[in-house]
Design a protein around this motif. Structure first.
Motif, PDB file in Angstrom:
ATOM      1  N   GLU A  29     -32.268  62.739  50.449  1.00 33.21           N
ATOM      2  CA  GLU A  29     -32.926  64.386  51.346  1.00 33.21           C
ATOM      3  C   GLU A  29     -32.531  64.988  49.463  1.00 33.21           C
ATOM      4  O   GLU A  29     -33.259  65.622  49.529  1.00 33.21           O
ATOM      5  N   THR A  32     -34.759  64.306  46.701  1.00 32.25           N
ATOM      6  CA  THR A  32     -35.663  64.602  46.833  1.00 32.25           C
ATOM      7  C   THR A  32     -35.976  65.829  46.632  1.00 32.25           C
ATOM      8  O   THR A  32     -36.515  66.702  45.864  1.00 32.25           O
ATOM      9  N   GLY A  38     -40.908  65.351  48.355  1.00 30.91           N
ATOM     10  CA  GLY A  38     -40.360  64.989  49.939  1.00 30.91           C
ATOM     11  C   GLY A  38     -39.958  63.335  49.615  1.00 30.91           C
ATOM     12  O   GLY A  38     -40.337  62.825  49.027  1.00 30.91           O
ATOM     13  N   ARG A  39     -39.448  63.388  51.327  1.00 30.16           N
ATOM     14  CA  ARG A  39     -38.730  62.395  51.707  1.00 30.16           C
ATOM     15  C   ARG A  39     -39.599  61.337  51.241  1.00 30.16           C
ATOM     16  O   ARG A  39     -39.798  59.731  51.186  1.00 30.16           O
ATOM     17  N   THR A  40     -41.096  61.457  52.200  1.00 31.36           N
ATOM     18  CA  THR A  40     -42.031  60.121  51.903  1.00 31.36           C
ATOM     19  C   THR A  40     -42.519  60.049  50.605  1.00 31.36           C
ATOM     20  O   THR A  40     -42.388  58.600  50.285  1.00 31.36           O
ATOM     21  N   THR A  41     -41.998  60.558  49.299  1.00 31.14           N
ATOM     22  CA  THR A  41     -42.337  60.366  48.724  1.00 31.14           C
ATOM     23  C   THR A  41     -41.527  59.389  48.054  1.00 31.14           C
ATOM     24  O   THR A  41     -41.228  58.431  47.061  1.00 31.14           O
ATOM     25  N   PHE A  43     -39.633  57.406  49.227  1.00 32.88           N
ATOM     26  CA  PHE A  43     -40.060  55.912  49.994  1.00 32.88           C
ATOM     27  C   PHE A  43     -41.157  55.492  49.642  1.00 32.88           C
ATOM     28  O   PHE A  43     -41.382  54.063  49.611  1.00 32.88           O
ATOM     29  N   ARG A  44     -42.085  56.024  48.657  1.00 35.15           N
ATOM     30  CA  ARG A  44     -43.106  55.256  48.317  1.00 35.15           C
ATOM     31  C   ARG A  44     -42.790  54.637  47.177  1.00 35.15           C
ATOM     32  O   ARG A  44     -43.372  53.305  46.265  1.00 35.15           O
ATOM     33  N   ARG A  47     -36.913  51.807  48.200  1.00 34.90           N
ATOM     34  CA  ARG A  47     -36.817  51.697  49.328  1.00 34.90           C
ATOM     35  C   ARG A  47     -35.410  52.616  49.583  1.00 34.90           C
ATOM     36  O   ARG A  47     -35.532  52.312  51.408  1.00 34.90           O
TER      37      ARG A  47
END
Length: 114
Positions: A29, A32, A38-41, A43-44, A47
């Motif tokens: 967090e 990011t 964002g967090r999703t970015t 993890f894109r 890992r």
């Protein structure tokens, strides 16, 4: 001036935070937020927090393994030399990031095995 990729922004943010706060105290967090993503970015591209430190490790290991697999007894020395060259060229291309990674892994025992 070129705009940095999201992957690059995350890595720059992560290393800045690791320098400022330490590895253990930095969260995904935090990374990011610093990168403005964002967090999703996160993890894109990665890992885990460790993967920010070693972003191309798996790809580099596969290149080395492939080079060694293609050798024979008579070409083994050339294959090992080529594999070493792959690693050195990778670190040269990373420049400051490679130096910062080395400093970080020297300070954080949990990262040394990686």
């Amino acid at each position: 001036m070129t705009k940095s990729s999201a992957r690059e922004r995350l890595a720059v943010a992560a290393f800045a935070l690791f320098d400022e706060r330490g590895y253990e105290q930095t969260t995904v967090e935090d990374i990011t937020e610093r990168a403005g993503l964002g967090r999703t970015t996160f993890f894109r591209y990665y890992r885990s927090k460790d993967d920010v430190i070693f972003p191309d490790h798996d790809r580099l290991l596969e290149q080395i393994a492939e080079r060694l697999r293609t050798s024979s007894h008579s070409t083994a020395l050339a294959a090992v030399s080529d594999a070493v060259r792959l690693v050195l060229l990778h670190y040269i291309s990373e420049g400051d990031l490679a130096r910062r990674r080395y400093a970080l892994t020297s300070r954080v025992p949990a990262l040394r095995d990686r």
